[in-house]
Motif scaffolding. Sequence first.
Motif, mmCIF file in Angstrom:
data_model
loop_
_atom_site.group_PDB
_atom_site.id
_atom_site.type_symbol
_atom_site.label_atom_id
_atom_site.label_comp_id
_atom_site.label_asym_id
_atom_site.label_seq_id
_atom_site.Cartn_x
_atom_site.Cartn_y
_atom_site.Cartn_z
ATOM 1 N N LEU A 167 0.852 -1.205 0.000
ATOM 2 C CA LEU A 167 0.000 0.000 0.000
ATOM 3 C C LEU A 167 0.880 1.244 0.000
ATOM 4 O O LEU A 167 1.670 1.453 0.934
ATOM 5 C CB LEU A 167 -0.930 -0.034 1.216
ATOM 6 C CG LEU A 167 -1.958 -1.179 1.196
ATOM 7 C CD1 LEU A 167 -2.748 -1.240 2.510
ATOM 8 C CD2 LEU A 167 -2.912 -1.048 0.022
ATOM 9 N N GLY A 168 0.777 2.046 -1.060
ATOM 10 C CA GLY A 168 1.642 3.219 -1.207
ATOM 11 C C GLY A 168 2.970 2.804 -1.818
ATOM 12 O O GLY A 168 4.038 3.046 -1.259
ATOM 13 N N CYS A 169 2.918 2.207 -3.011
ATOM 14 C CA CYS A 169 4.126 1.596 -3.608
ATOM 15 C C CYS A 169 5.087 2.626 -4.177
ATOM 16 O O CYS A 169 6.247 2.311 -4.429
ATOM 17 C CB CYS A 169 3.726 0.608 -4.692
ATOM 18 S SG CYS A 169 2.869 1.389 -6.086
ATOM 19 N N VAL A 189 -0.510 -0.703 -4.699
ATOM 20 C CA VAL A 189 -1.533 0.343 -4.768
ATOM 21 C C VAL A 189 -0.896 1.704 -4.496
ATOM 22 O O VAL A 189 -0.067 1.836 -3.595
ATOM 23 C CB VAL A 189 -2.613 0.060 -3.686
ATOM 24 C CG1 VAL A 189 -3.648 1.189 -3.640
ATOM 25 C CG2 VAL A 189 -3.295 -1.285 -3.939
ATOM 26 N N ASP A 190 -1.292 2.708 -5.271
ATOM 27 C CA ASP A 190 -0.869 4.089 -4.997
ATOM 28 C C ASP A 190 -1.899 5.002 -5.664
ATOM 29 O O ASP A 190 -2.519 4.620 -6.656
ATOM 30 C CB ASP A 190 0.528 4.365 -5.568
ATOM 31 C CG ASP A 190 1.235 5.514 -4.860
ATOM 32 O OD1 ASP A 190 2.188 5.268 -4.101
ATOM 33 O OD2 ASP A 190 0.826 6.685 -5.081
ATOM 34 N N ARG A 191 -2.051 6.214 -5.113
ATOM 35 C CA ARG A 191 -3.043 7.109 -5.728
ATOM 36 C C ARG A 191 -2.409 8.031 -6.759
ATOM 37 O O ARG A 191 -3.134 8.693 -7.513
ATOM 38 C CB ARG A 191 -3.741 7.931 -4.656
ATOM 39 C CG ARG A 191 -2.861 8.949 -3.995
ATOM 40 C CD ARG A 191 -3.620 9.775 -2.985
ATOM 41 N NE ARG A 191 -2.702 10.644 -2.266
ATOM 42 C CZ ARG A 191 -2.938 11.166 -1.074
ATOM 43 N NH1 ARG A 191 -4.063 10.886 -0.455
ATOM 44 N NH2 ARG A 191 -2.056 11.940 -0.497
ATOM 45 N N SER A 196 -5.405 3.842 -6.445
ATOM 46 C CA SER A 196 -6.458 4.040 -5.441
ATOM 47 C C SER A 196 -5.927 4.809 -4.247
ATOM 48 O O SER A 196 -4.749 4.715 -3.893
ATOM 49 C CB SER A 196 -6.973 2.678 -4.959
ATOM 50 O OG SER A 196 -7.898 2.835 -3.901
ATOM 51 N N GLU A 197 -6.823 5.541 -3.626
ATOM 52 C CA GLU A 197 -6.582 6.111 -2.307
ATOM 53 C C GLU A 197 -6.582 4.937 -1.310
ATOM 54 O O GLU A 197 -7.487 4.108 -1.330
ATOM 55 C CB GLU A 197 -7.731 7.103 -2.042
ATOM 56 C CG GLU A 197 -7.965 7.501 -0.623
ATOM 57 C CD GLU A 197 -6.756 8.132 0.004
ATOM 58 O OE1 GLU A 197 -6.204 9.080 -0.558
ATOM 59 O OE2 GLU A 197 -6.359 7.658 1.079
ATOM 60 N N ILE A 198 -5.565 4.861 -0.474
ATOM 61 C CA ILE A 198 -5.450 3.711 0.428
ATOM 62 C C ILE A 198 -6.663 3.595 1.344
ATOM 63 O O ILE A 198 -7.191 2.501 1.556
ATOM 64 C CB ILE A 198 -4.168 3.825 1.293
ATOM 65 C CG1 ILE A 198 -2.928 3.676 0.422
ATOM 66 C CG2 ILE A 198 -4.181 2.785 2.415
ATOM 67 C CD1 ILE A 198 -1.630 4.018 1.149
HETATM 68 C C1 SAM Z 1 7.292 8.412 0.436
HETATM 69 S S1 SAM Z 1 6.525 7.589 -0.875
HETATM 70 C C2 SAM Z 1 7.020 5.897 -0.545
HETATM 71 C C3 SAM Z 1 7.017 5.048 -1.773
HETATM 72 C C4 SAM Z 1 7.524 3.619 -1.608
HETATM 73 N N1 SAM Z 1 6.693 2.841 -0.716
HETATM 74 C C5 SAM Z 1 8.959 3.590 -1.142
HETATM 75 O O1 SAM Z 1 9.219 3.110 -0.038
HETATM 76 O O2 SAM Z 1 9.820 4.052 -1.902
HETATM 77 C C6 SAM Z 1 4.820 7.597 -0.393
HETATM 78 C C7 SAM Z 1 3.880 7.079 -1.485
HETATM 79 O O3 SAM Z 1 2.619 6.827 -0.874
HETATM 80 C C8 SAM Z 1 1.594 7.360 -1.696
HETATM 81 N N2 SAM Z 1 0.491 7.751 -0.811
HETATM 82 C C9 SAM Z 1 0.563 8.573 0.265
HETATM 83 N N3 SAM Z 1 -0.637 8.675 0.843
HETATM 84 C C10 SAM Z 1 -1.482 7.912 0.104
HETATM 85 C C11 SAM Z 1 -2.864 7.612 0.204
HETATM 86 N N4 SAM Z 1 -3.603 8.132 1.193
HETATM 87 N N5 SAM Z 1 -3.424 6.788 -0.718
HETATM 88 C C12 SAM Z 1 -2.660 6.266 -1.727
HETATM 89 N N6 SAM Z 1 -1.346 6.509 -1.860
HETATM 90 C C13 SAM Z 1 -0.767 7.322 -0.952
HETATM 91 C C14 SAM Z 1 2.210 8.549 -2.413
HETATM 92 O O4 SAM Z 1 1.525 8.820 -3.624
HETATM 93 C C15 SAM Z 1 3.644 8.061 -2.617
HETATM 94 O O5 SAM Z 1 3.791 7.415 -3.842
#
Ligand code: SAM
Length: 222
Positions: free
Chosen positions: A65-67, A86-88, A108-110
């Motif tokens: 979640l949040g890839c 999943v990522d938005r 998607s929004e998590i």
């Molecule tokens: C700091 S990055 C981390 C990315 C990856 N997991 C890594 O470790 O490199 C945070 C990611 O989470 C996603 N994100 C943050 N809040 C989110 C939410 N509420 N729903 C979906 N994605 C979210 C952002 O779009 C971003 O791609």
Amino acid sequence: MMSTATRERSPEPGEGPSIYDHRLVGYGYDLLARATFGLVGGVDRLREAALDAADLRPGMGVLELGCGTGGITRKLLGRGVRVTSVDRAEPMLRRARERAPGAVFEASEITRYAPRHRYDRVIFAFVLHELGPEARRRALEIARDALAPGGAVVILDHATPAEGLVPRAASAFVHAFEPPTVVVWARGSWDEELAAAGLTMGERRTLARGMAAVAVARRGPS
Ligand SMILES: C[S@@+](CC[C@H](N)C(=O)[O-])C[C@H]1O[C@@H](n2cnc3c(N)ncnc32)[C@H](O)[C@@H]1O
């Protein structure tokens, strides 16, 4: 001076634009991740150590979640697991799809995500610190409900180093650019918030000279 309560307030998910919506953000993010952890062993070593703690076995099903740009997605595939990520933010997903074509990606929004399967592991890497307490709790509940029997939620995130000039300075610098929610989340032990979401904290390891931590949590007694 901002009160702690004010600092904990962050936009609710989907509220307002996100920095991750910029079309070039994926490349900037990858550079920043390398720079952030470059002085404390490197982001690759950090990610591998987190996946070691996750105790993955080939064939497992993993929900991420949040890839982001897929840095961990690619490593997960390398360990022989099946991955749904999943990522938005579409610009982040675009780069992740290039990097890890073997994963299934969903935009998607998590906090509104409805998993269609049950998973052996649900991973949040550097995501929960960006959410306010309400959204974090909802995200953790979704992860808990997505677990297959015997499954675990794995959290890799910023922590606050207790010692060492380099990690403390690097951490303070990085936290200054993060949303205010990072301050509380990176200082906390996470146990209480996990318990409120029905999860029991198991092992927690400090990584990257204290700049990060990985925790493994399981469904608590209901
Ligand atoms: C700091 S990055 C981390 C990315 C990856 N997991 C890594 O470790 O490199 C945070 C990611 O989470 C996603 N994100 C943050 N809040 C989110 C939410 N509420 N729903 C979906 N994605 C979210 C952002 O779009 C971003 O791609």
